[in-house]
Design a protein around this motif. Structure first.
Motif, short mmCIF file in Angstrom:
data_model
loop_
_atom_site.label_atom_id
_atom_site.label_comp_id
_atom_site.label_asym_id
_atom_site.label_seq_id
_atom_site.Cartn_x
_atom_site.Cartn_y
_atom_site.Cartn_z
N GLN A 85 0.33 -3.91 -10.10
CA GLN A 85 1.57 -3.88 -9.34
C GLN A 85 1.83 -2.47 -8.80
O GLN A 85 1.45 -1.47 -9.42
N TRP A 110 -1.69 -0.78 3.98
CA TRP A 110 -1.27 -1.69 2.92
C TRP A 110 -0.54 -0.94 1.81
O TRP A 110 0.57 -1.32 1.40
N ASP A 150 2.64 1.38 3.50
CA ASP A 150 3.68 0.77 4.34
C ASP A 150 4.03 -0.66 3.96
O ASP A 150 5.23 -1.00 3.92
N HIS A 151 3.06 -1.51 3.73
CA HIS A 151 3.33 -2.94 3.71
C HIS A 151 3.54 -3.53 2.32
O HIS A 151 4.32 -4.47 2.17
N ALA A 152 2.82 -3.03 1.31
CA ALA A 152 2.96 -3.61 -0.03
C ALA A 152 4.37 -3.37 -0.55
O ALA A 152 4.93 -2.28 -0.41
N ALA A 153 4.94 -4.39 -1.17
CA ALA A 153 6.30 -4.27 -1.69
C ALA A 153 6.29 -3.63 -3.07
O ALA A 153 5.37 -3.86 -3.87
N LEU A 154 7.30 -2.82 -3.36
CA LEU A 154 7.43 -2.26 -4.70
C LEU A 154 7.54 -3.40 -5.71
O LEU A 154 8.33 -4.34 -5.53
N GLY A 184 5.22 -5.48 -6.06
CA GLY A 184 4.35 -6.53 -5.56
C GLY A 184 2.92 -6.40 -6.07
O GLY A 184 2.53 -5.37 -6.64
#
Length: 535
Positions: A238, A372, A375-379, A381
């Motif tokens: 994660q 990824w 920028d894009h991956a969620a905390l 996630g």
């Protein structure tokens, strides 16, 4: 059921043609009981047709298997020479795969067997990648004997040549990857410059082959988009945190990323090891593709939403998309390739820390891997992660002095070594680090300063190219302290270099050679006291 390969069909075709020819010749033989006169004209025609047919088949086989040479690139870039030395054919297969990867990155290539390489070829080449097998107890493949007997004894000068070696072997034998290392040593002795340390492959080890594939992407100027050669088996991690480390810097944005295992079980790793991250497309990118294809991303295929399958794969063109058949679409997807990063932390810190610079495409959008993670991956996630041991960049015993040299994000791998040395109680550490500005680009500066003040870093030299000062780059600083470099190595120091493959690494290598001489530098390499992790 596995479909027959093109080679299998080709062999069946040749066998069929030969069988037909044999049947025709047998008919001619059975029509006469003995030789009575000159053959009839029709039989001459049959014989000529048979010979011509056989020659045509041989020509086709040669044409399909001939060495393929690409023309120079649009910028006049000379083709990279890929050379294989194979006993069983595996090295040749890897050579062909490597050529495919470089071509995908826009690089022209030439393929040759080592038996086809002479002194003139090496003297004219500027970049060569060798894929060399070792057979028996450290022997070269049989086909390599002409090179060993006719080329290697010659006193060649190869200062213009940059090279890399992928050494194939079996660790159960006493002389593991011996021929690959013999080839590497011979090239170094004749002035050729290694692009990176020899990559050892034990029995087709998938991790080593993935590392080689990553290096190929770096040589092409950017990582290729070809799928990994071996299937991905990622762990579920994660995203714990990410922080922009160099706001206001004249360089590209650099982020510090922390990852934790989803199940809370932290595995072990050594300083110098790396992680391979399975990147994903931005959610908005997948949403736009699904809308254009008129497909529902929530429908589940093999237990996962279609959206998740697409996020990990190359998004196919509209004409490649099976109409209204999501299962067939998922089956045809090509997975995205992994991205590789040095680990900046140790297990005792409870997380994997990475330092990565955001890469931008020509259109200004973030690159696949850095986009990824940055920028894009969620905390919180999911992050797909796997570890790769990197023994060529492991540290010496804590009792030996250690010289750490790097630039840019290369400080990540060096920081892990310093943390491990602190934990082991080793104080004889010298760090040389270069970046753009002291105000914005002194990564892990709090840790490094605290360790220096506590006596864990005996000496620390930092160089900032945009700030002025006596030295512009880290290699200039090393040159200015060349006597200290010589003294530390005389006292048994190991040198670890981490950072840029272009620019820094070869310049540092040249300073080390000036300090120790070519033989002295080669002795360090053989002893495992000069190691590099460059990209």
């Amino acid at each position: 059921m596995k479909r027959p390969s093109r080679a299998t069909w080709g062999n069946l075709l040749v066998i069929s043609v030969l069988a037909v020819l044999a049947w025709l010749l047998l008919r001619l033989h059975l029509q006469d009981s003995g030789w009575q006169a000159a053959p009839l004209a029709s039989r001459w025609r049959w014989a000529a047709a048979s010979v011509l047919g056989y020659a045509t088949v041989c020509a086709l086989i040669w044409w399909r298997g001939r060495p393929r040479d690409d023309a120079a690139g649009s910028s006049g870039q000379a083709p990279t020479l890929l050379v294989w030395a194979s006993q069983t054919g595996f090295a040749q297969q890897l050579c062909e795969r490597s050529a495919e990867a470089l071509r995908a990155a826009g690089m022209p290539v030439r393929l040759r067997g080592l038996h086809q390489i002479d002194a003139s070829t090496l003297q004219q080449a500027t970049r060569v990648l060798f894929i060399a097998s070792t057979t028996g107890e450290g022997d070269a493949p049989d086909a390599a004997l002409p090179f060993l007997r006719m080329v290697m004894p010659q006193p060649l000068a190869l200062p213009q040549l940059q090279y890399g070696v992928l050494a194939l072997g079996d660790r159960s034998y006493g002389h593991f990857c011996a021929f690959g290392h013999q080839l590497d040593a011979w090239l170094r002795q004749h002035g050729a410059l290694p692009l990176f340390d020899t990559v050892e492959v034990d029995n087709a080890d998938p991790a080593a082959l993935r590392h080689w594939q990553q290096l190929l992407g770096q040589l092409g100027g950017s990582a290729t988009d070809l799928p990994d050669w071996t299937p991905a088996e990622y762990l579920h991690w994660q995203l714990h945190s990410r922080t922009l480390e160099n706001a206001g810097s004249p360089g590209a944005a650099t982020w510090r990323v922390a990852l934790v295992p989803a199940d809370g079980t932290l595995p072990g790793w050594q300083a110098g090891d790396v992680v391979e991250i399975g990147p994903r497309h931005a959610p908005a990118t997948v949403d736009a593709w699904l809308a254009a294809a008129a497909l529902d991303g929530a429908q589940r295929i093999d237990g996962e939403p279609l959206h998740a399958h697409l996020s990990r794969a190359h998004l196919p063109a509209p004409e490649e998309t099976p109409a209204n058949d999501a299962a067939a679409l998922v089956a045809a997807l090509r997975p995205l390739p992994h991205r590789e990063y040095s680990i900046a932390s140790m297990p005792a810190e409870g997380q994997v820390q990475l330092l990565l610079r955001r890469q931008l495409r020509a259109d200004g959008t973030p690159g696949l891997g850095s986009g990824w993670l940055c920028d894009h991956a969620a905390l919180g996630g999911r992050i797909d992660l796997r570890f790769r041991s990197n023994p060529n960049f492991h540290a010496p015993a804590p009792t030996a002095p250690l010289i750490l040299i790097g630039n840019g994000t290369g400080i990540a791998g060096l920081r892990a070594h310093l943390r491990a040395r602190v934990d082991a109680g080793a104080r004889r550490n010298w760090l040389l680090f270069g970046e753009r500005t002291a105000a914005h680009d002194f990564y892990f500066g709090d840790d490094l300063t605290a360790w220096q003040q506590a006596g864990w870093i005996e000496r620390m030299d930092t160089v900032y190219s945009r700030d002025g000062g006596p030295y512009r780059y880290v290699q200039d600083c090393l040159q200015a302290h060349i006597d200290t470099l010589w003294e530390w190595t005389r006292q048994g120091a190991t040198i670890l270099v981490c950072g840029s493959l272009q620019g820094m690494a070869p310049a540092v290598d040249a300073v080390i050679e000036r300090a120790l001489g070519r033989e002295g530098k080669e002795a360090l390499i053989v002893a495992g006291r000069y190691r590099r992790d460059v990209y």
